[in-house]
Write a protein that holds these residues in place. Structure first.
Motif, PDB file in Angstrom:
ATOM      1  N   ASP A 171     -56.769  -0.477 -20.823  1.00  0.00           N
ATOM      2  CA  ASP A 171     -56.169   0.929 -21.373  1.00  0.00           C
ATOM      3  C   ASP A 171     -56.450   1.143 -22.555  1.00  0.00           C
ATOM      4  O   ASP A 171     -56.562   2.307 -23.078  1.00  0.00           O
TER       5      ASP A 171
ATOM      6  N   THR B 207     -62.069   1.082 -10.464  1.00  0.00           N
ATOM      7  CA  THR B 207     -62.517   0.583 -11.525  1.00  0.00           C
ATOM      8  C   THR B 207     -61.337  -0.515 -11.973  1.00  0.00           C
ATOM      9  O   THR B 207     -60.436  -0.535 -11.686  1.00  0.00           O
TER      10      THR B 207
ATOM     11  N   PRO C 222     -54.719   6.734 -11.157  1.00  0.00           N
ATOM     12  CA  PRO C 222     -53.956   6.142 -12.155  1.00  0.00           C
ATOM     13  C   PRO C 222     -52.662   5.412 -11.743  1.00  0.00           C
ATOM     14  O   PRO C 222     -52.183   4.643 -12.683  1.00  0.00           O
TER      15      PRO C 222
ATOM     16  N   GLU D 110     -66.752  -0.913 -12.518  1.00  0.00           N
ATOM     17  CA  GLU D 110     -66.557   0.048 -11.409  1.00  0.00           C
ATOM     18  C   GLU D 110     -67.186  -0.912 -10.005  1.00  0.00           C
ATOM     19  O   GLU D 110     -68.006  -1.498 -10.191  1.00  0.00           O
TER      20      GLU D 110
ATOM     21  N   ASP E  73     -64.622  -2.471 -18.509  1.00  0.00           N
ATOM     22  CA  ASP E  73     -64.524  -1.311 -17.693  1.00  0.00           C
ATOM     23  C   ASP E  73     -65.817  -1.656 -16.561  1.00  0.00           C
ATOM     24  O   ASP E  73     -66.855  -1.583 -16.900  1.00  0.00           O
TER      25      ASP E  73
ATOM     26  N   THR F  61     -60.471  -1.139 -15.778  1.00  0.00           N
ATOM     27  CA  THR F  61     -60.713  -0.552 -17.056  1.00  0.00           C
ATOM     28  C   THR F  61     -59.493  -0.629 -18.179  1.00  0.00           C
ATOM     29  O   THR F  61     -58.290  -0.319 -17.543  1.00  0.00           O
TER      30      THR F  61
ATOM     31  N   CYS G 231     -57.000   1.639 -12.960  1.00  0.00           N
ATOM     32  CA  CYS G 231     -58.224   2.382 -12.345  1.00  0.00           C
ATOM     33  C   CYS G 231     -58.339   3.688 -12.547  1.00  0.00           C
ATOM     34  O   CYS G 231     -57.578   4.716 -12.472  1.00  0.00           O
ATOM     35  N   THR G 232     -59.549   4.355 -13.312  1.00  0.00           N
ATOM     36  CA  THR G 232     -59.761   5.674 -13.504  1.00  0.00           C
ATOM     37  C   THR G 232     -59.603   6.693 -12.309  1.00  0.00           C
ATOM     38  O   THR G 232     -59.400   7.647 -12.769  1.00  0.00           O
ATOM     39  N   TYR G 233     -59.934   6.220 -11.312  1.00  0.00           N
ATOM     40  CA  TYR G 233     -59.993   7.258  -9.992  1.00  0.00           C
ATOM     41  C   TYR G 233     -58.443   7.357  -9.580  1.00  0.00           C
ATOM     42  O   TYR G 233     -58.125   8.323  -8.944  1.00  0.00           O
TER      43      TYR G 233
END
Length: 136
Positions: free
Chosen positions: A93, A89, A127, A101, A99, A91, A123-125
């Motif tokens: 902060d 992603t 960090p 994907e 955001d 995204t 990236c949310t997946y």
């Protein structure tokens, strides 16, 4: 001697005529073939992926890292290309400014914030994947 000179001049004249005919752009078969995907390469044209609109710039994700092309204009449309085999992603902060994907091997687009500033993202997946979007 006169006969040899006449023969040489005739050959040269014929050669020049053939070269001139071969390079002419009035040949409709060559023109038609180029326009319809013949074997001709367009070497003077810059290389650009067909899925990306002219003038568009992209953020590339590769080896779990972001690569940005520089600063962006407020409200600019940006393509994100994921060259990894994992989903990622882009995204923001803080807030919900952006955001997006992106599946492995795919692209996605988003619009950068409409106001100038520096915007951290991750990236949310994954960090450890972080970047900064500069809008000027």
């Amino acid at each position: 001697m006169k006969r040899v000179l006449t023969l040489v001049l005739s050959i040269l004249l014929a050669a020049f005529a053939l070269v001139a005919c071969g390079n002419g752009s009035d040949d409709s078969s060559a023109s038609s073939e180029s326009e319809h995907g013949g074997d001709h390469m367009m070497t003077d044209m810059p290389s650009m992926p067909m899925s990306m609109p002219a003038g568009a710039r992209e953020i590339v994700i590769s080896d779990f890292k972001y690569t940005l092309p520089g600063t962006f204009a407020p409200g600019e449309q940006v393509t994100v290309r994921n060259d990894d085999t994992a989903e990622h992603t882009v995204t923001a902060d803080t807030g919900d400014l952006f955001d997006v994907e992106v599946e492995p091997g795919a692209t996605a687009t988003f619009t950068v914030p409409g106001q100038p500033g520096t915007f951290a993202f991750h990236c949310t997946y994954h960090p450890n994947m972080v970047g900064t979007l500069e809008v000027r």
